[in-house]
Design an enzyme around this catalytic site. Structure first.
Site, PDB file in Angstrom:
ATOM      1  N   LYS A   1      -0.427 -10.154   7.986  1.00  0.00           N
ATOM      2  CA  LYS A   1      -0.204  -8.773   8.404  1.00  0.00           C
ATOM      3  C   LYS A   1      -1.552  -8.184   8.792  1.00  0.00           C
ATOM      4  CE  LYS A   1       1.120  -4.123   6.973  1.00  0.00           C
ATOM      5  NZ  LYS A   1       1.382  -3.189   5.857  1.00  0.00           N
TER       6      LYS A   1
ATOM      7  N   SER B   1       0.834  -1.210   0.000  1.00  0.00           N
ATOM      8  CA  SER B   1       0.000   0.000   0.000  1.00  0.00           C
ATOM      9  C   SER B   1       0.863   1.253   0.000  1.00  0.00           C
ATOM     10  CB  SER B   1      -0.913   0.002   1.228  1.00  0.00           C
ATOM     11  OG  SER B   1      -1.744  -1.129   1.235  1.00  0.00           O
TER      12      SER B   1
ATOM     13  N   ILE C   1       4.924  -5.057  10.199  1.00  0.00           N
ATOM     14  CA  ILE C   1       5.219  -4.434   8.916  1.00  0.00           C
ATOM     15  C   ILE C   1       4.665  -3.026   9.021  1.00  0.00           C
ATOM     16  CG2 ILE C   1       4.852  -4.471   6.424  1.00  0.00           C
ATOM     17  CD1 ILE C   1       4.356  -7.492   6.652  1.00  0.00           C
TER      18      ILE C   1
ATOM     19  N   TYR D   1      -2.767 -10.436   3.853  1.00  0.00           N
ATOM     20  CA  TYR D   1      -2.732  -9.006   4.179  1.00  0.00           C
ATOM     21  C   TYR D   1      -4.151  -8.567   4.516  1.00  0.00           C
ATOM     22  CZ  TYR D   1      -1.647  -3.988   3.403  1.00  0.00           C
ATOM     23  OH  TYR D   1      -1.477  -2.629   3.525  1.00  0.00           O
TER      24      TYR D   1
END
Length: 345
Positions: free
Chosen positions: A186, A59, A242, A156
């Site tokens: 994540k 992103s 992250i 994610y």
């Protein structure tokens, strides 16, 4: 490292380890918006040299603004730069999520051939109305991607970038148990309870022996999507984070991770971990509110590169930029980073 022959990705030999990772911005030339590869290579090496793992085309990297070809250019550039800097063992995590399962698989295969060691995959949000809360459809998506991916896959979970789709802990735990090629998650939902539940489910020898990974050097990691709860998550058996803040302060977040891990077995270290966690949590909250443009502005201010985003994302206003730089949370982080990197002024 094993060579890639005829475009075939060999068995990975760069282990995925608990730690802190930074989603690397994609840098653009100011007039053309073409990729600024020298700035990108410089930044990847800067981050990795501080002990923070690079994540490409996430992103923060404006993956939604990149073509397939541009993603491959960045992967190859990152791998070349790391190898040239004497960092050949640093793995590359690459974002390969797309709107459809088909394109996600295409991107993942392309990324693997270009040098990606791990893929991180988000669900497309265009049809979130049909997917959100649809346990079977979401499970089918990640199961198929994991089964057909040539490299291990990280889930994610970022509702803000996927139309509000928020994977719950039950679904993620099921995927961890049933898909041996899934190597982590994540959690950019910021849900600490969810992290705690998943980490508890995958911790310990019972999970490892009952649900072994397809590749033993790619264990299932539970990673926060923010750095502001890293110390608490360490005590809940989390594996790191992250975080976009890693671009601005890689030495600080690496130090926080090391202290938090050490404090689990030596509580005398905990007060110092808590002190750093406070500084970093406040900065994370302040800087994250300015999103990608704020991070790029700070990189320009600190390191001389950063630039702006691709349109239609607007640049940060001069007033907002000055407020961000002068904010006491930002200045406390900058001071800490300079101390830990040996560049105190």
């Amino acid at each position: 490292m094993a060579a890639r022959v005829n475009g075939v990705h060999p068995a990975i030999s760069r282990p995925l380890k608990a730690g802190v990772f930074a989603p690397i911005p994609s840098f653009f030339l100011p007039d053309s918006e073409d990729l600024d590869i020298p700035a990108f290579e410089t930044h990847v090496v800067r981050i990795a040299s501080a002990g923070v793992g690079p994540l490409i085309a996430g992103s923060m990297g404006e993956a939604i603004h990149l073509s397939h070809a541009e993603r491959l250019v960045l992967i190859r550039a990152a791998r070349k730069a790391l190898d040239a800097a004497g960092l050949p063992d640093v793995p590359l995590i690459v974002g390969t999520g797309a709107a459809s399962t088909r394109e996600t698989l295409e991107l993942t295969a392309e990324a693997a051939r270009a040098g990606a060691d791990y893929a991180i995959v988000i669900t497309g949000g265009y049809f979130a109305g049909a997917l959100a809360g649809n346990h079977a459809a979401l499970k089918a998506f990640f199961t198929e991607v994991a089964e057909k991916s040539p490299i291990p896959v990280i889930i994610y979970n970022y509702p803000g970038a996927s139309g509000g789709i928020d994977l719950d802990s039950d679904l993620i735990t099921e995927l961890a148990m049933e898909c041996p090629n899934i190597c982590g998650v994540k959690l950019t939902c910021g849900n600490v309870g969810k992290l705690t539940r998943i980490a508890d489910a995958v911790s310990g020898s019972a999970f490892t022996s009952t649900y072994p990974r397809k590749n033993p050097i790619a264990p299932f990691l539970v990673l926060g999507g923010f750095i502001d709860f890293l110390t608490p998550s360490a005590f809940a058996n989390g594996h790191g984070a992250i975080t976009g803040l890693g671009n601005v302060s890689p030495y600080a977040i690496r130090k926080l991770f090391d202290l938090s891990e050490a404090a689990r077995t030596d509580l005398s270290i905990l007060p110092e971990a808590q002190r750093l966690q406070g500084i970093i949590a406040r900065a994370d909250y302040t800087i994250a509110k300015t999103s990608i443009v704020g991070t790029k502005y700070l990189l320009q201010k600190l390191y001389g590169y950063g630039g702006t985003t691709r349109k239609p994302l607007p640049p940060i206003s001069p007033v907002a930029a000055q407020a961000l730089w002068e904010h006491p949370h930002t200045q406390a982080l900058v001071t800490l980073e300079r101390q830990l990197s040996g560049k105190a002024q």
